[in-house]
Design an enzyme around this catalytic site. Sequence first.
Site, short mmCIF file in Angstrom:
data_model
loop_
_atom_site.label_atom_id
_atom_site.label_comp_id
_atom_site.label_asym_id
_atom_site.label_seq_id
_atom_site.Cartn_x
_atom_site.Cartn_y
_atom_site.Cartn_z
CB CYS A 65 -0.91 0.00 1.22
SG CYS A 65 0.01 0.13 2.75
CB ALA A 68 4.11 -0.42 2.12
NE ARG A 99 12.14 -1.04 1.74
CZ ARG A 99 12.19 -1.31 0.43
NH1 ARG A 99 11.33 -2.14 -0.09
NH2 ARG A 99 13.08 -0.74 -0.34
CG HIS A 198 7.46 4.93 -4.14
ND1 HIS A 198 7.33 4.05 -5.17
CD2 HIS A 198 7.79 4.19 -3.05
CE1 HIS A 198 7.57 2.82 -4.73
NE2 HIS A 198 7.85 2.88 -3.45
S1 SF4 Z 1 10.05 0.54 -6.83
FE1 SF4 Z 1 12.10 1.04 -6.48
S2 SF4 Z 1 12.13 1.41 -4.33
FE2 SF4 Z 1 10.40 0.24 -4.70
S3 SF4 Z 1 10.98 -1.86 -4.37
FE3 SF4 Z 1 11.22 -1.31 -6.47
S4 SF4 Z 1 13.27 -0.79 -6.75
FE4 SF4 Z 1 12.74 -0.65 -4.63
#
Ligand code: SF4
Lengths: 545, 457
Positions: A65, A68, A99, A198
């Site tokens: 989600c 996360a 992680r 993100h």
């Molecule tokens: S999107 Fe990028 S930050 Fe997320 S798990 Fe994948 S490599 Fe890692």
Amino acid sequence: MAKTKKVVQFTATDIKEELLKKYPPKVARKRAKQIMINEATEAEPAPEIVANVRTIPGIITMRGCTYAGCKGVIMGPTRDIVNLVHGPIGCSFYAWLTRRNQTDAGTDGENYMPYCFSTDMQDQDIIFGGEKKLEAAIQEAYDLFHPKGIAVFATCPVGLIGDDIHAVAKKMKAQFGDCNVFAFSCEGYKGVSQSAGHHIANNQVFTHLVGENEVAPEGEYKINLLGEYNIGGDGFEIDRVFKKCGITNIATFSGNSSYDQFASAQHADLSCVMCHRSINYVADMLETKYGIPWIKVNFIGAEATAKSLRKIAEYFGDKKLIDRVEAVIAEEMPEVLAVSEDVKTRTNGKTAMMFVGGSRAHHYNELFQEMGMKTISAGYEFGHRDDYEGRQVIPDLKVDADSRNIEEITVVADEKLYNPRKTPEEIKALEDAGYEFKHYDGLNPDMDKGSIIIDDLNQYEAEKLVELLKPDIFCAGIKEKFSIQKLGVPMKQLHSYDSGGPYAGFKGAVNFYKEIDRLVNSKVWSYMKAPWQESPELTGKFVWE
Amino acid sequence: MLLRHTPKEVKERKALMINPAKTCQPIGAMYAALGIKGCLPHSHGSQGCCAYHRSTLTRHYKEPISAATSSFTEGASVFGGQANLVQAINNIFTVYEPDVIAVHTTCLSETIGDDLNQIRDKAQKEGKIPEGKTVIGAPTPSYVGSHVTGFSNMVKAMAQLAEPSGKKNGKVNIIPGWVEPCDMAEIKRIAGLIGVDITLFPDTSGVLDAPLTGEYKMFPDGGVTIPELKASGDAIGTLALGEWCSADAARWLDSKCKVPCTVLDMPFGLAATDRFVDVLRTVAGVSVPDSVAVERGQLVDMISDMHQYFYGKRVAIWGDPDQLISMTEFLISLDMQPVYVVTGTPGKKFEARIKELCEGQPFEVKVKAKGDMFDVHQWIKNESVDLLIGNTYGKYIARDEDIPFLRWGFPILDRQGHQYFPTVGYKGGLRLLEKILTLFLDRKDRDDPEQTFELVL
Ligand code: SF4
Ligand code: SF4
């Protein structure tokens, strides 16, 4: 080896059909658009894939989600900020050290990563609101630790009951004076995957941290490394190589990173983007506000590392750096080649599948190629179309309701600090020589024609793919690990690396070659059947009977 | 020092939890649901919770943990999750073909007030639940209780499937509580030795200990079946092992189906196992065979042989209430001193029970419900202990303070074996003792000066 290889040769279309067969019609229609046969050739246009859309209820997804993505991925690996999760206990508990972001506590010794902080909301807080409790928790954290920063994360119920976490953060920040308090509205239900988190994290980091530190760090050839999370020590290895080359890494977002690194990012002269999906937002904002150009790099794979180092050197265009980088590559490569040559005798021609994250499924392609292995199917857990098809599709991306939920911040050039690092002429000269800024081609061009690219793969499809194509190795995350292994196929976690790593840089490549060699050639996979199960119809008698 | 910021000075905290000794309800419900044969757990909420619960269970059991989710996005969070759940039920039965779907809620669906029963009825009316298939549901809001509460709520939902026929079937229900798959198998083995026909629920043995064969079964052969659960209303009695995990379900069967229940402690250690065996034989009206007495005698033998190493040792333990109560009693029976006992799960009764167990002992116990591991660590900084017993997260304290550490409880993310070697029953007691002894003796061998380094015990 006892493992039976596929007998029938399936075409990509057969496989796609097989994957969709069991779904209810509506589900099948939707999934059909997310399963793509990679047929890009020079003559025909690349096929489109549908990505970054909602997960189907009831279909066992690999995704997590927004919270996360925000707390776990971007803010998690920052050691000297107290990451306080506002919500019931679970959300904070599960993101507690899971992680494998490695950390060096540095000379100041500040490191809150082994701690788990939560407001542990109770039913009264849900009914009457949790702002008071949050305020008290921030105060207690401050009194106990006096950290540089306290970051507050919202979980699902917080958004629903309407706690104003930003107001609380602002109030506490003003009250303390010497502790930066800021908040993230990263409720799990926002967006369709981690990806939204993100974006939210990047916005807030940029708003509340970047630029805070006015004093420029010392050093030559200053860069930021964006989208590198120091899983299993990747960032340590990359930093080792940088140091050897004389490149100064101002800030890693966010592996082994610290408050000051974020706060100083505006002093870099180039941003290098590793994970495009999770962090391209910050790269763009750094460029707009401070004039720092960005390039895409990849430090997964020895060749990829060499290429990325050369790209950085070419940007600065300084002979001293260019020579040093060449010297480092020349020094590091022999060992890498020796191991890859050896390993290749056992890995050549083997096949892999990769379904991870938003960039890893692409980055690791190079490493597998270096071992003579082929990626026959791949996809992202939460990539967007540009991660598959390249950034040129960004203008055509449809903004749906779920993306609209995510706050977009407008960044403008900073009146005082905007400083284009290269003149338009310099940029043009570089570009004319084939140099690419702000550029990412995505996964598809690096995959073979006819290979199968799948967005948001789920457990059912994973199992089917493995049954049909019998790869020599499957790469995904912990949730997928054991169901794949039960099928007799080794599984490598590419989020947390099981307990291995680093896999970045030159030393990382060596580690990875050895690890994959171990996995695909392990004797274990020949033990699946007991001798009496291999030919159960046997009716012979032993002589003494 | 990994936990370098933990100060020695203890200040009262009212709002901030640091390093919790509990987690949230749905993970317990998910684990319990896996103990039903052919069951796919389903998490009604946004997909992140489900991903976290699956990951944590996977890391602990080292087995595939399948569970579906309603995958809420903003819309469902505002308008309710009915459409998502009905759609999910249809997709699940079509694609995975389980016998049972066990739905639990999350903070999100609880906060918006989704009614699971009403949604299930709707799915039923719309024909989304095929003939012969079952959907059960348990409310598991995480702002109440802990993972233990979630386990208990799902077990209660299982009990509520009971359909008493009015005729007793001679069986005894045993509700084992949150223990490992191997512990569940051990409880069945003990009942088998005594010759009692039992229904164990949930039963994750045969589910979360699957062999590696080259085949993947989403639904392995183990687990309690729906017909067995329906028949639980005809049992001659129920043994609930653990007040927190199991009593609710047992009391429900008692009041609604007239199946008399006894709430016992989880059978960890000598005395709790004794009570379990004794009550089981009484309820079933059978006598205990010598083979069980032999196992008991072996445990007593090891206790007496090794007593000098246990005697007077100070221990800090944290985890789930039911487990801690039995462990505290066991440690005291070895003349050890469980001086710090902390659970994150709320419940004043817990503190009272631990105090009662420690009464008259030559040490003072610090006990806390709704506590956290930060508490434990701070106490240790003020006065240290000889042994830590708890889940994986204790390894940070163990390293910082250089204290031997027994991993026991949930979750254990960094060691193997807990899923295969039981710690319940007399045999389980032997295993616990062996582990504790090894820790002490390894420490002694590491620390003894050369002159006193010895070969024999
Ligand atoms: S999107 Fe990028 S930050 Fe997320 S798990 Fe994948 S490599 Fe890692
Ligand atoms: S939102 Fe609630 S149910 Fe979900 S992980 Fe967090 S605490 Fe657990």
